[in-house]
Structures are given as structure tokens and as C-alpha cells.
Design an enzyme around this catalytic site. Structure first.
Site, PDB file in Angstrom:
ATOM      1  N   GLU A  90      16.782  23.692 -19.209  1.00 38.38           N
ATOM      2  CA  GLU A  90      18.181  23.374 -18.945  1.00 38.38           C
ATOM      3  C   GLU A  90      19.060  23.368 -20.195  1.00 38.38           C
ATOM      4  O   GLU A  90      20.249  23.686 -20.124  1.00 38.38           O
ATOM      5  CB  GLU A  90      18.286  22.000 -18.263  1.00 38.38           C
ATOM      6  CG  GLU A  90      17.831  21.977 -16.826  1.00 38.38           C
ATOM      7  CD  GLU A  90      18.874  22.559 -15.877  1.00 38.38           C
ATOM      8  OE1 GLU A  90      19.934  22.994 -16.347  1.00 38.38           O
ATOM      9  OE2 GLU A  90      18.611  22.593 -14.668  1.00 38.38           O
ATOM     10  N   SER A 140      -6.533 -26.410  17.208  1.00 35.70           N
ATOM     11  CA  SER A 140      -7.559 -27.289  16.627  1.00 35.70           C
ATOM     12  C   SER A 140      -7.693 -27.164  15.118  1.00 35.70           C
ATOM     13  O   SER A 140      -8.608 -27.753  14.536  1.00 35.70           O
ATOM     14  CB  SER A 140      -8.914 -26.985  17.276  1.00 35.70           C
ATOM     15  OG  SER A 140      -8.896 -27.264  18.654  1.00 35.70           O
TER      16      SER A 140
END
Length: 674
Positions: free
Chosen positions: A77, A337
Site C-alpha cells: 500500500e 433439599s
């Protein structure tokens, strides 16, 4: 001579004007919002949130990027990136000359800095006015920021298709990983995409993406960045076929952490990412096996540190059928329980019972409250150890009555739970699940039991200091609980004796629970429906316990050994116990029926019956035959050997029935006959 002087003066003035023009540039904002990231204990990404406009844009530092990618990006680039002032004059001249020669744009002259200027302003690339603005902003950016900062900003904002911005987000959605280590093929694809992010998307235009990647690779060979063999291999690599979803592990936990840290941009949790993923898959599979509307939740905790290693709030965050958006680790449900171990531990500490103490399991009536066992069966005398292992209701209610319901509630709160009472005042039913609590609270309580009666507070944020909860029970009582609960039969195929665990089922089969611990970890499992409707046939032992043992198997290769007994532990048989501990007797036992006294099972006290002219059936338990039956003080039957028989009707209205056995012990019931 004057001409040279004039030219120099004009150049100086021009340069000064140009310099002022650049210096006066109003720069766009460079502090763009980035996604909130939630990390695990090893800095692996658990979850990421999009920014306000729905864009995935993740913060990035250059040390998070594979150096090969950076090298390829700059070579492709902007090869003079590290030396130009923001504008590459040679590249602009080359691009302009090619455009004049070919009559169209052949190559671009934009530098990475100019591209960043366009991205920050969301500007145009085709018009000369737009290009001039990019040049001005690029020159100004170079004056105010370092090259590294410019590169970082470009890699944060570069477009990669759809709502994806920045290299890190792109690497996750296209490659499923951080960009720290990229293959040549992966790096080339990520270099090529920002030039034309929509027309080169691998999921929609695979051929265009392949050609763009090949062009990058070809340039890398020409520039000496890659050798031809590596480039050829990269050219043949498979392209991603679709965008992957952004990471969303522990979504409920991440949401909660964000809600209490609203300004944070990065949160680090104690969760372990790979373990979290395994537990989420386990919960999903367990819910699918159990029914279309069933939900489930699970937590894994290190009971030595209090760190939450995994937290699964539902089978699927987006599963509408199971109401997956509801975090069931936080939902208030009946614990069934699962609170019984704490009651027994408190009773051990009070000296009320020992695991080998005999306790009677038979009909009781506490001011109109007559609890029954889950199966409706009474087992008579048995050891406390067996009563807890069988999860009998009557023995634990007897102990709750002796302790006081308020004392049990206080122990729950000391342990870190926040129980909610439907009526506001605790009663004996709290030991059977008659209150509301969450999976997280139960895991906190079991963390304390597993850690010797006093455990650390649960924590989910890394770096938070460890804080111990107040002591619930002694280390001796905690060890005794572990010793009893490790004796429960495991689910089919699971190892016995390695895990102290307890299951629970709430009234109406709405909640199935299983919580257990070994020498290092606590795991809690809840299964049920998020809307609280019953799940017919659901029991904690059948539904949740197998998931508990499977979760331990996914957690580690083997169980950590449970600790040895503390020095003060009394390990004796029932016969060797001190006399007061051999058999449980309540404080008001002097007012209770004599031991093995007859019990009138039918008719029960307070019954209202319609006999329609027939006799009155009577059913007894206990006592010694023969029996005598009195109705309103008058004998109606004598010498009765059986425990089920019929007596003449005592007549309409109220009557008192009394049964006497051979030892003079009695049972009484007041009834009304219509």
C-alpha cells in the site's frame, strides 16, 4: 541577481503560507469509540460488544499484529510510509502520469496516512477537492502523531466488509482468531480487503477475493517479502466461506459485569475461556436431551480462591424457546433439599446429633405442620448419616425445629446467600426448600461447606482481592458433611466416593438441582423451565446429578481428593457415642409419646368422615398388641392383634378415639362423622 532573490522570497512566503495552511488544519476526531471487550483469566476474548452504530471496531495495539502482515501491508500500500511526510509525491506523480497515459486511473497515489484521513472523515476519494482535503489532513496528522500511531489508527478503522472495521475485528470474523500469528494467505487476504471491502468479500465474491489475494502475493514475491514457494502455497489456501460470529462466551456473566462497571472499555474475568466453552456445550446438550422448553444453568468455582471459572446462565443466549436471555444463575427458585446439609452441619455443631446418632423417621405434627417424606414412606429409627443420604424430610425438620428457623436463616446469610421468604417470617419448611434463592447463592453456600465451613466470597473480576465469608459451621462439621455426602450412590457409570454432592427437587417438580465438591472445586447445576412451570417427572438425582458428574469430568482429568478429618473429629460407632448422642431427643421430648408408642395413621387427628352407615376403619403403626380401642371413653374393641381393623361407628358428630397397647401406651384422634 534580483530575480533569484525575488524567487527565494516568493518561495519563502509560499512555504510559510503552506505551513500555516497545514498547521491550521482542523483535524477529525481520532478517538473513535471501540468495542467493549470482555477477556478471560488468560486475556483471551470471551465477548465483544458492537459500538453504538452497530459497527464491530476493536481497539488495537501494534504488538497485537503479526509483523509479516505489517510488512506486507506497507510493501503493497505505501512502501515509503516510514519516510514520507504524509504524502508520497513520487507515488502521486506516478499515478497522475499513468492516468494521463491510459485515460483512466490505473493505480492510486494515496498513502496510508491519506487513507486514514479519508476514513476518519468518511470522505470521498474521487473528487479533486476530496483528494486535496485528504492531503491536507494527512500532512497535519503526520505533524501531530507518530508513524506508529498513524498505522495503529489505520488498522483500527480500515473497512473489511459489512459492519466490520479494523484488523482485529476482521481477523475474528474472517479467520476466527487474533491477528498475532497469520499465515501468508491470511495476511494477504487482510491486506487486499480494505481496497474494495464489499466487492472482495470472500463469502459473497470468492473469485474476486482469490484474485485480489493472488495479486498481493505476487507483489510480495516481486518485492522480496515472500519467496515464490511460500506464495504459491498461499495462493492455493482455502478462503473463508462465511463471516464467523464474534465471540460470545459467558454472555450473561459479561452483561452483569458490564452493568456494575458501565464506564469500562475492557473487563477481565476469572473465567477460563476453553472451560466456559465446554460447559456451555454441556448445558446445551443436557437441555436438548431433556425437553424442548427446558432450561439449565451451571457454575464452576475454585473453592480455595472463590474464583468463578465458568458460569452458564442458559442453554443458549438467543434461544427464545428456552427463554435463553434469562440468566438462571441469578433467578430466585426453591432450592428443594439442597439446604439440608447446612441444617445437619449446624446440628453437628450444636451437639444435637452426630452422623451415627439414631433419629426416628415417623409421623410428626408441629402445630398443624405435618411434613411428609418425598415418597410418603416412614423408615423408623435410622442413623443421621442415612437420613441425610436418603434426603428424608422429617428428620431435618426435627433438627430445624431444635435449631430455630431464624438460626438457619442467619447461617445462610453468613455464608453469602440472600434468601427470600414468601411470607416474610422463616418457618420449619425452609429446610425443605420453602424459600427463594439462586444457583449463585447455593454455590456460594457450598463453597463455604467445601472450604471447611468458611469459604471465600465468589468473585468474577480478575484482580479483585479475596475476601472470606464469616464462618457458617466448624471445620469438623464441614468434614462430617463431606464424609456423609460422598457416600451417596453416584449416577450410573460414575465413580463412587470421590464427590460430596447433594441433589434437590422443588415442590411440583419445578426445579432439579445438583451441587457437589471435591478437594478443589464446587460445581452447581440447575435444570427446569425459566418460566417456573412444572417439569413432570423431573428429579434432581435423575436430571441434574449426571450433568454434575459430567461437568467434573470436563473440568479436569481426575477428582481432587477430599481432605482428611480435622484432629478434633469424633469418629465412633453409634454404640460408642456418649449417651446424649446415641439417640436424638428433642428438647420437649418429655411431652412426646413414649418410644414405640402406637400411632393412629387412620383416622388422622381432626378428620371429617362420611361413613354412610358402615363401620369405621382404623389403621395403626407401632405399639405392642393386643390393642384396646375406646370411643368417647367407652371400650368398643378389645384384644385386637391386627393393626388394620374396623370398629362400629361411634355415631354422628364429634368423637374422641383412643387406642391403648399392651404396655399402656396410647394414641388419640379427634374426629367428626357426618
Amino acid at each position: 541577481m534580483w530575480a533569484v532573490t525575488a524567487l527565494a522570497l516568493l518561495l519563502g512566503i509560499g512555504w510559510r503560507l503552506f505551513d500555516d495552511w497545514v498547521a491550521d488544519t482542523e483535524l477529525p476526531l481520532t478517538l473513535a469509540e471501540t468495542s467493549l471487550e470482555v477477556m478471560d483469566r488468560e486475556d483471551r476474548l470471551l465477548r465483544v460488544y458492537p459500538v453504538g452504530d452497530g459497527i464491530w471496531r476493536m481497539a488495537l495495539q501494534l504488538d497485537q499484529v503479526d509483523p509479516r502482515f505489517t510488512e506486507m501491508l506497507i510493501a503493497y500500500e505505501d512502501r515509503r510510509f516510514w519516510s514520507h511526510p504524509g504524502v508520497d509525491v513520487l507515488a502521486l506523480l506516478r499515478a497522475g502520469g499513468q492516468a494521463l497515459w491510459h485515460g483512466r486511473v490505473v493505480s492510486g497515489g494515496s498513502t496510508l496516512t491519506m487513507q486514514l484521513a479519508r476514513l476518519l472523515e468518511d470522505g470521498s476519494t474521487g473528487r479533486w477537492s476530496g483528494k486535496l482535503r485528504q492531503i491536507r489532513v494527512a500532512l497535519a496528522l503526520e505533524r501531530r502523531l507518530s508513524k506508529a500511531e498513524i498505522l495503529r489508527l489505520y488498522l483500527t478503522h480500515a473497512p473489511y466488509g459489512g459492519n466490520i472495521e479494523g484488523l482485529r475485528a476482521a481477523s475474528y470474523v474472517w479467520l476466527g482468531k487474533e491477528p498475532r500469528r497469520l499465515t501468508a494467505a491470511e495476511a494477504a487476504l487482510l491486506v487486499a480487503l480494505p481496497q474494495s471491502p464489499e466487492s472482495r468479500r470472500p463469502d459473497r465474491a470468492p473469485e474476486a477475493a482469490r484474485q485480489a489475494r493472488a495479486q498481493v502475493l505476487s507483489r510480495m514475491v516481486a518485492d522480496g517479502v515472500l519467496d515464490s514457494e511460500s506464495a504459491e502455497i498461499a495462493t492455493k489456501a482455502r478462503l473463508p466461506r462465511q463471516m464467523a460470529a464474534m465471540p460470545r462466551l459467558a454472555p450473561h456473566l459479561a452483561d452483569r459485569a458490564l452493568s456494575v462497571n458501565p464506564g469500562a472499555r475492557r473487563l477481565s474475568l476469572t473465567v477460563q475461556a476453553d472451560l466456559q466453552q465446554r460447559m456451555e456445550q454441556l448445558v446445551q446438550a443436557a437441555a436438548r436431551r431433556s425437553g424442548a422448553r427446558l432450561s439449565a444453568a451451571l457454575m464452576v468455582v475454585d473453592h480455595q480462591s472463590g474464583e468463578v471459572l465458568a458460569s452458564v446462565g442458559s442453554p443458549g443466549y438467543a434461544d427464545q424457546g428456552r427463554q435463553g436471555f434469562v440468566d438462571m444463575t441469578q433467578a430466585l427458585r426453591s432450592p428443594g433439599s439442597t439446604l439440608k446439609p447446612l441444617v445437619y452441619g449446624l446440628a453437628f455443631d450444636r451437639g444435637l446429633v452426630h452422623p451415627e446418632t439414631l433419629i426416628h423417621d415417623g409421623p410428626v405434627d408441629f402445630d398443624g405442620y405435618a411434613p411428609q417424606n418425598f415418597d410418603g414412606v416412614f423408615r423408623g429409627d435410622l442413623r443421621v448419616r442415612e437420613a441425610l443420604q436418603l434426603s428424608l424430610n422429617i428428620p431435618v425438620v426435627k433438627l430445624t425445629r431444635e435449631l430455630g428457623a431464624a438460626h438457619v436463616m442467619a447461617a445462610l446469610r453468613r455464608g453469602g446467600a440472600d434468601p427470600r421468604l414468601p411470607g416474610g417470617k422463616p418457618g420449619l419448611a425452609i429446610s425443605l426448600g420453602g424459600l427463594g434463592t439462586s444457583l449463585q447463592d447455593l454455590v456460594q453456600i457450598y463453597t463455604g461447606l467445601a472450604a471447611g465451613g468458611q469459604g471465600p466470597a465468589l468473585r468474577v473480576l480478575r484482580g479483585a482481592s479475596q475476601q472470606d465469608r464469616p464462618r457458617m459451621i466448624s471445620d469438623v462439621a464441614a468434614w462430617q458433611l463431606g464424609d456423609v455426602l460422598r457416600g451417596l450412590a453416584p449416577p450410573p457409570g460414575a465413580r463412587a466416593g470421590v464427590l460430596a454432592y447433594k441433589t434437590g427437587t422443588s415442590y411440583g417438580h419445578r426445579d432439579a438441582w445438583a451441587l457437589g465438591w471435591d478437594g478443589r472445586h464446587v460445581i452447581g447445576v440447575w435444570m427446569g423451565r425459566a418460566d417456573g412451570t412444572p417439569v413432570p417427572g423431573a428429579f434432581g438425582g435423575d436430571l441434574a446429578a449426571p450433568v454434575l458428574f459430567e461437568a467434573f469430568g470436563l473440568l479436569k482429568p481426575d477428582f481432587d481428593a477430599l481432605p482428611p478429618p480435622p484432629a478434633a473429629t469424633l469418629i465412633l460407632s453409634a454404640a460408642e457415642l456418649p449417651a446424649p448422642l446415641r439417640r436424638f431427643r428433642a428438647r420437649d421430648a418429655v411431652f412426646e409419646p413414649a418410644e414405640n408408642a402406637p400411632q393412629m395413621l387412620f383416622p388422622p387427628n381432626g378428620a371429617r368422615l362420611a361413613l354412610e352407615g358402615g363401620g369405621l376403619p382404623v389403621k395403626l403403626r407401632g405399639g405392642t398388641a393386643p390393642f384396646v380401642v375406646l370411643a368417647d371413653g367407652k371400650p368398643v374393641l378389645q384384644g385386637q392383634q391386627a393393626r388394620e381393623f374396623e370398629i362400629p361407628s361411634p355415631g354422628l358428630g364429634f368423637s374422641d378415639l383412643v387406642v391403648l397397647d399392651a404396655a399402656g401406651r396410647s394414641a388419640r384422634a379427634a374426629i367428626e362423622i357426618d
